[in-house]
Design a protein around this motif. Sequence first.
Motif, PDB file in Angstrom:
ATOM      1  N   SER A 642      -1.647  12.490   0.942  1.00 30.19           N
ATOM      2  CA  SER A 642      -0.748  11.184   1.356  1.00 30.19           C
ATOM      3  C   SER A 642      -1.666  10.310   1.022  1.00 30.19           C
ATOM      4  N   PHE A 643      -2.634  10.243   1.063  1.00 27.87           N
ATOM      5  CA  PHE A 643      -3.695   9.112   0.262  1.00 27.87           C
ATOM      6  C   PHE A 643      -3.142   9.075  -1.255  1.00 27.87           C
ATOM      7  N   LEU A 644      -3.232  10.042  -2.140  1.00 29.23           N
ATOM      8  CA  LEU A 644      -3.319  10.048  -2.960  1.00 29.23           C
ATOM      9  C   LEU A 644      -1.511   9.291  -4.014  1.00 29.23           C
ATOM     10  N   SER A 645      -0.743   9.418  -2.754  1.00 32.75           N
ATOM     11  CA  SER A 645       0.086   8.997  -3.859  1.00 32.75           C
ATOM     12  C   SER A 645       0.260   7.922  -3.422  1.00 32.75           C
ATOM     13  N   SER A 646      -0.372   6.849  -2.493  1.00 34.16           N
ATOM     14  CA  SER A 646      -0.190   5.232  -1.867  1.00 34.16           C
ATOM     15  C   SER A 646      -1.565   4.961  -2.969  1.00 34.16           C
ATOM     16  N   LEU A 647      -2.401   5.414  -3.054  1.00 32.29           N
ATOM     17  CA  LEU A 647      -3.985   4.797  -3.769  1.00 32.29           C
ATOM     18  C   LEU A 647      -3.414   4.186  -5.426  1.00 32.29           C
ATOM     19  N   ASP A 648      -4.198   2.952  -4.733  1.00 31.89           N
ATOM     20  CA  ASP A 648      -3.910   2.407  -6.433  1.00 31.89           C
ATOM     21  C   ASP A 648      -5.567   2.122  -7.391  1.00 31.89           C
TER      22      ASP A 648
END
Length: 722
Positions: A642-648
Amino acid sequence: MVDARSLPNVDVSQPPDRPIRGSSNLGWNPISLRLYKVLGANYDDAGTREALDTLSAFYTTPTPPGPVSKEVNGNEDASSEADEDGSEVTDRHKMVYTPRDTAVRARRSLRRDTEAKLAEGSQKFLKAFGEVDEKLNILEDHIQEMHARCDEAEVKLKATNNACKYLLDRAEGLRSQRQNMTTRQSIVSSFLSQFTLTEAETEAIASRDIPVGKRLFNAMDRTEKIRESCQILLSGEGGSTIAGLDIMSLTSSLLEQGYQKIFRWCSFEFRQLGKDAQLDVGSVMKEAVRRLRRQPELLSEALKSLAQTRQATLLTTFLDALTRGGPSGLPRPIEIHAHDPTRYVGDMLGWVHQAVAGEHEFLDGLFSVEADGRMVGAVRQLTNHSEEEQWVRTLMDESVEKLCLPLRMRVHQTIKSQEGSITSYKIANLLQFYMITMRRTIGEEALLSRTLKEITDLGYKVFFDAIEAQGRSLLRFLHPPEADLAAPLALRDSCQVLREIMSVYESSVLGNEDPEEQRRGFKQILDAAIDPALEMCRRMADMNSKDTTGWERSVFLINCLDYLQSIMQPFVFTNERIEELEVLLQGHVKLLTEQHYQRLLQESGLLSLTEAIETRDDDTALSHIPAASSQEMSSALRRFDSFLSSLDVLSSPRLALLTVPRLATLIHRSALKKIAEAYGCICDQVRNPGNKYEFATTLLGSQRPFGQMNVLWQVLGVQDTV
């Protein structure tokens, strides 16, 4: 007659010794012998040929212009009788004969014709010798008469010599005396021309009506030469002669008069030159000063009047330039720009520099100091302590002595009235420039150079006092950083002042200094400006009580340090201090990178796993630790997905307060790289059989990035930095 062709073929060069065979009757024939003799004769010698040519001339047969008028009688007797008379022979020669008749006559009368010819020549010789004899007789008479006259003249001459013997002896004595007097006169004339001056030369030295010039100098040179020549008279074997002493006394008196005349003329000309602003030295003035150098007392007295006059003239001219300006008000008075301190001080220093340059050029010309070939602004070599340079330096100090006081007073007043550090530095830098220029021109020991050194030290003292006051003001009113954590206004104002000062310093660099020398020249100023600013930033950062982690402190200090670097970046002489600030900045960047990594590690759900890996014992399997069990591992990997999906991957909102986007990007990418390395470490631990994870491949492959590091590098965008 026998035909020669009927003779046998024999050698005719020698007569035969015996009869030839077959010709016994002819062997002793006289005709044959005669033919042999004739044919055997040699006609090649010069005497024979000359004789034959002479004989042939007797019987030359000219070609008759017409038919022969008279035949030769064949009667030989009549011819013989006629030939006995010489006149008849001559007449016969005039007759015209044929070649045959001539040959016949030549055979018959050769002897007679030869004798007749000799007789005719003898008659001519006798006649010529008769005329010579008559002339000799006349000459003899004349000689006898001449001998008589000479004897008579000799008798008279002897009588005259006997009568005039006394007069001749007297004349000879007078002639000898005349030669002696002539010799003495030439010796005396040569002596006088060698050891005395002419009337014109004496007048040139002693008369006041004749001005100082080439005529006087030539007369003095002549006097010096006489004194040198007179040393011979003073060093003779018999001691000093009276003439030598008299000559030395007279020439000494004349030289003294000449030096006094030059001294009076130079004193008058120096007083006239001192009143002029523009000075010009003529050749006569140069020569006069050169000669007066042989009399140091007179030269010192004359130059003393010159120095006094130049002091008064330069002071009056300087005060007029300050208050009245030039002729007709142009250029305008210097004090009209007193409201602009930099221009005011620069105009005064420029006027003094121009006056010193003109004065130095005048004195160099006065003492005939040769140019040293230096370029404009180059250092003047003052190692050669010649007498001329000593005089130049002494007169220069005396001439500008009275300029130092008004210049020092006005510059002091201007410097002390300045409160801003920029203006103070401009004035101090300007003073330093002229101080260096004067030192290179007139030397460090010159009075004006020492005055400028004193003024320059005062200028820098005022400037550093202003810088220190500015630094104290920065530390006096401190407050926490603003919400945007940008460089404070006080720092920006201080840096702008520093930028202006650095620009002034860069423009004042002469260009021949190396970067290290430039750095040393500005180091004190840079330290005085930067150190208080850094201290202010540290204190302001420490005043933020809300910042418990030190995140805002590091962001604030990075912004301040970067601003300081940007101000100093264009100037090469600040490179060393920029490097020092860069070390401080990188230290805070590392702190932010570590804190940002910890924050991202917590957000990604991998924090508990990395802590379990770091704190576990070597003998304990990682799956047996509750924080790293299979259930916790699966849950952490889902949160990481999930972190990778929302990471800039390009930026982070937490780094937005950094004023340098480059540093924000660097910190963010460095933290992401460490996140990827932490995930890789976790994958390695899961795959390790010693940690006893069941279905490790299924556990890692259930969530992105499926345990594949290359996929994670591409997702995070940091693949190029591995």
